[in-house]
Design an enzyme around this catalytic site. Structure first.
Site, PDB file in Angstrom:
ATOM      1  N   ASP A 176     -14.771  -8.104  10.710  1.00 30.60           N
ATOM      2  CA  ASP A 176     -14.386  -8.742  11.960  1.00 30.60           C
ATOM      3  C   ASP A 176     -14.804 -10.199  12.051  1.00 30.60           C
ATOM      4  OD1 ASP A 176     -17.076  -8.443  12.136  1.00 30.60           O
ATOM      5  OD2 ASP A 176     -17.099  -7.345  14.018  1.00 30.60           O
ATOM      6  N   GLU A 220      25.318  18.082  -9.860  1.00 25.55           N
ATOM      7  CA  GLU A 220      26.714  17.669  -9.834  1.00 25.55           C
ATOM      8  C   GLU A 220      27.177  17.191 -11.213  1.00 25.55           C
ATOM      9  OE1 GLU A 220      26.840  14.798  -6.737  1.00 25.55           O
ATOM     10  OE2 GLU A 220      26.290  16.217  -5.166  1.00 25.55           O
ATOM     11  N   THR A 266      24.956  15.536   2.357  1.00 24.52           N
ATOM     12  CA  THR A 266      23.597  15.892   1.931  1.00 24.52           C
ATOM     13  C   THR A 266      22.671  14.686   1.888  1.00 24.52           C
ATOM     14  OG1 THR A 266      24.220  15.645  -0.399  1.00 24.52           O
ATOM     15  CG2 THR A 266      24.424  17.843   0.577  1.00 24.52           C
ATOM     16  N   ASP A 294     -17.965  -2.267   7.266  1.00 25.63           N
ATOM     17  CA  ASP A 294     -19.128  -2.912   7.846  1.00 25.63           C
ATOM     18  C   ASP A 294     -19.712  -1.968   8.902  1.00 25.63           C
ATOM     19  OD1 ASP A 294     -17.191  -3.124   9.785  1.00 25.63           O
ATOM     20  OD2 ASP A 294     -17.658  -5.189  10.323  1.00 25.63           O
TER      21      ASP A 294
END
Length: 880
Positions: free
Chosen positions: A624, A693, A721, A334
């Site tokens: 608003d 891994e 980690t 606005d």
């Protein structure tokens, strides 16, 4: 009020159908006195209010009881990844592997503790923000009006309500002027209902029209809202959409990991391994693949993001808004108070005698009215001061205080500059009736009685509406031309007409005769609201971030275009669409080419948002007023002004700007993108490490390394980690390059945008150097597990440094990730140098030369990733 026939008695007009709620006092005062014993005209003293609050407690609805610690712990343990670790714990205990069991238990306890702490912090942050953005109320204390938090409202307080206010407590009205209330939250009634003096209003309902004053009869848990709140106090917050997506990812990871672990067991048995060895290998694979700190990282990112936004005056009322911020592609703004200062100033006053200039700026009552119409302007200024809901008070010789709507206040200041002071004017004129301004009629009407008995009706509003009331006036054509010219110049223009009725002394046949009075043209005023100094910069910043800014306003099209061009929203030839065109649906097919919407009504703002959302855009809407509430609710992200905004707008919004600064929206978008980028950065880091891994465990036996890692060693790596460094990812600073790219689509997977490919590349690099370290150890007859363990952990920490956000221009407080990595590196080295940890993990000491060799191997994945990042940023800058 029918033209040509005007009843002089407002009470008679009310009885003849003026409409419910227009009566001011009437029997409401006596009814309130009888029921409550209160003094509506006086209100409470501060001492009386303090006594009532001490007896009955603050005006707060019951809140949900705190979640017991045991329930929080159980909720953390129910996470699929934690359940997988608990299963691994049971397996290793059955196998008699106490050391691995201790490590797994430590990881579970640590992650559960982090999760519980972050959950409490997130809830506390949200509660704090709710307290900051809590509704406020205007009450009469010690003989004067003051605004305070609704929790401080006490029984017998006198409360004043206006359109846009949320009713702070149950109260009984003794004054109501065209009052309408939305009671949908309490009764389910979809349409606003009229309320008059003597009626009761329930807390939590919203005033949509008119104004009123009443006495509080019930507060807190005893109010209507409090009784309902007590029934739903057990309701808990739902996880955010991002948390739900990550939860699905967790379940998918656990499912895949469980399947791989089962496959490893079967293949091990087929290969001739013992059941125990096969289970140990399966457990190792399971704990390797799980990023168990993911829930904690998400909680940290969201909670700290909301906290950082609050420090920059952006109050998050709903946590998912933090996520939505990062995906905003259209900002519908606005004008008044957002792009402009919200301190409107009358600079032009026109009457049929000509145009005058009003000097001065802002709300300072210092200036003059100079020009050919200065003399006739006195009547115009009188009407502007009477047809007005704001108030002006003189606190000193040159000290004035303004209360009310900014535009209404500007009119009072202009009147004071013309010698018409409202307090003095009110000594002679008394308001007897009014029709408040609303966006449908685009005008306001008041009726005031002079002390000599004459009645004056004043109508002010949009020229295209008000000038129709004097269509037969010889000056109306010139008034329309002047209004158009002023609007083209960027002024907001108001037209004023009035009519005065004074009863004749003569009496004919026992009935007082009455003139037929028509409206007369009084004049026009041109009002400007200076642009905020930062408005153009904010629009430019949004453009750089790929966010389209559009202007939606109730102003005249020419005024709206002038403002839009000045701030950079539109060019001189940009398309401007009126609210009527939106009502006809003409905007839908050409929405991408429209920059300005003028003369819009509330429902049309919703239609505009719908049209953009239908094109796949994520829309943020600022507002608003009461008329903005539907659009704030419909937008993907509703942004309300916290200072000058109405309470209904704040309640409808997801984000409240405490400083009313549009630049704060840009800061909030930055924070949203920062959070999203940080979560994706952690996923890239953690999943790459987990993939490495898994690769080491699965491929190790095939390259002659046997069991390259023990479960305890994998958990130690994950704890170092994923723990402190992983959580530090949630606090990474913003990469400024993200604000020079379009918003990511909300439909895109959290692993989308090439993240899967990046995870695969980084995971493959870490896995490769770790297996290489194992082969080197085997060739030198060193501890394979120790070399693989050390290289794998250091390589993941090196990847964390490569993925960190740019630090240019940032202080040491933004070095949290580096500090976390250094601490993790120290603990990783302690695992091969400190004997108690060596015994726990089954590692061996490593010489200085060997440590240097392994460090060189571990640096490779991070170095390659850093080079990829640098090339990617260079390409982005060149494209931009």
């Amino acid at each position: 009020m029918r033209r040509g026939s005007w009843k002089a008695d407002p009470e008679e007009r009310h009885e003849q159908g003026r409409g419910p709620g227009s009566r001011r006092h009437g029997p409401g005062v006596e009814k309130v006195r009888a029921v409550t014993g209160a003094r509506p005209q006086d209100g409470l003293t501060s001492a009386e209010a303090a006594t009532r609050l001490a007896e009955l407690g603050p005006n707060e609805v019951p809140s949900a009881p705190p979640v017991p610690l045991a329930r929080r712990v159980l909720a953390q343990l129910a996470d699929p990844m934690i359940l997988l670790l608990i299963g691994a714990f049971v397996v290793v205990l059955v196998l008699g592997d106490v050391a691995d069991g201790v490590i797994i238990a430590a990881v579970v306890v640590l992650n559960t503790a982090i999760g519980v702490v972050q959950e409490v912090r997130a809830e506390n942050a949200i509660s704090a923000l709710e307290r900051v953005s809590a509704p406020r109320a205007r009450v009469r204390r010690d003989g004067g009006w003051e605004e305070l938090s609704s929790r401080l409202v006490a029984v017998d307080d006198v409360v004043r309500l206006e359109a846009g206010d949320v009713v702070p407590a149950d109260l009984r009205l003794f004054e109501a002027v065209s009052l309408e209330v939305d009671e949908a939250s309490m009764t389910g009634e979809s349409l606003p209902v009229s309320r008059r003096a003597g009626d009761e209003l329930l807390s939590g309902t919203v005033v949509t029209h008119g104004r009123g004053t009443g006495v509080v009869v019930r507060t807190g848990a005893h109010s209507g809202l409090g009784r309902i709140a007590a029934l739903i106090a057990q309701t808990r917050l739902r996880p955010t959409p991002l948390q739900q997506r990550l939860a699905r990812l967790s379940r998918q990871l656990v499912t895949v990991t469980a399947g791989l672990a089962l496959l490893v067991v079967v293949l091990g048995v087929v290969r001739g391994d013992s059941i125990a060895d096969a289970l140990i290998l399966a457990v190792s694979l399971g704990v390797a693949a799980v990023p168990e700190s993911l829930p904690a990282v998400v909680s940290v990112a969201l909670a700290m993001g909301a906290h950082r936004m609050a420090k920059r005056s952006a109050l998050v009322r709903w946590l998912p808004a933090v996520e939505t911020l990062g995906s905003v592609s259209v900002l519908a703004s606005d004008k008044t108070g957002t792009l402009t200062e919200g301190r409107m100033t009358v600079q032009r006053a026109w009457t049929p005698l000509g145009m005058s200039t009003v000097s001065g700026r802002g709300y300072e009552v210092a200036g003059d009215i100079v020009g050919p119409s200065a003399g006739q302007a006195a009547r115009l200024m009188r009407d502007l001061a009477l047809c007005n809901e704001a108030r002006i008070f003189r606190d000193g010789p040159d000290d004035w205080r303004i209360v009310g709507d900014p535009m209404e206040a500007a009119l009072l200041v202009a009147a004071a500059k013309g010698g018409v002071e409202q307090p003095t004017l009110r000594d002679a004129w008394t308001r007897v009736d009014e029709v408040p301004f609303d966006s449908e009629s685009q005008r306001m009407t008041t009726v005031d009685r002079h002390e000599d008995g004459c009645l004056l009706e004043v109508v002010k509003g949009a020229p295209e509406v008000v000038l129709d009331l004097v269509a037969g006036s010889p000056d109306v054509h010139e008034a329309r031309r002047v209004a158009h010219d002023l609007a083209d110049g960027g002024y907001r223009v108001l037209a004023v007409v009035d009519r005065l009725k004074c009863a004749r002394d003569e009496v004919s046949d026992g009935v007082a005769s009455e003139d037929v009075v028509v409206h007369e043209l009084v004049g026009l005023v041109g009002i400007v609201d200076p642009l905020r100094a930062e408005a153009a910069g904010v629009v430019s910043a949004c453009h750089d971030a790929g966010i389209r800014t559009i202007l939606i306003t109730g102003d005249h099209p020419a005024t709206a275009r002038a403002i839009a061009v000045e701030v950079g929203i539109a060019t001189d030839g940009a398309q401007v669409v009126s609210g009527d065109a939106v009502a006809r649906g003409e905007h839908v097919e050409q929405v991408e080419s429209i920059a300005v919407y003028a003369r819009t009504r509330p429902e049309q703002k919703v239609d505009i948002i719908d049209a953009w959302q239908a094109r796949g855009h994520v829309v943020a809407m600022t507002g608003d007023g009461v008329n903005d509430a539907p659009a704030l609710r419909r937008a993907d992200l509703g942004v309300a002004m916290g200072d000058r905004g109405t309470e209904v707008a704040r309640q409808a919004a997801d984000l409240v700007l405490a400083d009313d600064q549009l630049r704060t929206v840009v800061h909030a978008v930055e924070e949203g993108r920062r959070i999203y980028a940080n979560i994706r950065g952690f996923l890239r880091y953690a999943l790459a490490g987990g993939l490495a891994e898994v690769a080491v465990i699965l491929l190790g036996p095939f390259v002659g390394l046997g069991f390259p890692l023990a479960p305890a060693q994998i958990l130690w790596i994950n704890m170092l980690t994923h723990g402190v460094p992983g959580v530090a990812f949630g606090s990474e600073p913003l990469d400024r390059s993200t604000m020079h790219r379009p918003s990511p689509s909300p439909e895109r997977s959290v692993l989308g945008g090439g993240l899967v490919r990046q995870i695969l590349v980084a995971g493959a690099l870490i896995g490769a150097v770790s297996l290489a370290a194992g082969l080197l150890a085997a060739s030198r007859e060193q501890s394979v597990q120790t070399w693989v363990f050390l290289t794998l952990g250091l390589a993941q920490l090196g990847l964390a440094l490569a993925l960190r956000a740019p630090r240019r221009g940032l202080g040491w407080r933004s070095r949290g990730l580096e500090a976390a990595v250094l601490a993790a590196v120290a603990l990783q080295l302690a695992a091969v140098t400190w004997s108690p940890v060596q015994d726990l993990l089954g590692t061996r000491a490593v010489g200085t030369g060997e440590l240097a060799l392994l460090t060189c191997l571990a640096v490779v994945p991070g170095a390659v990733t850093a080079m990829q990042q640098a090339v990617g940023r260079r390409v982005t800058r060149s494209v931009g």
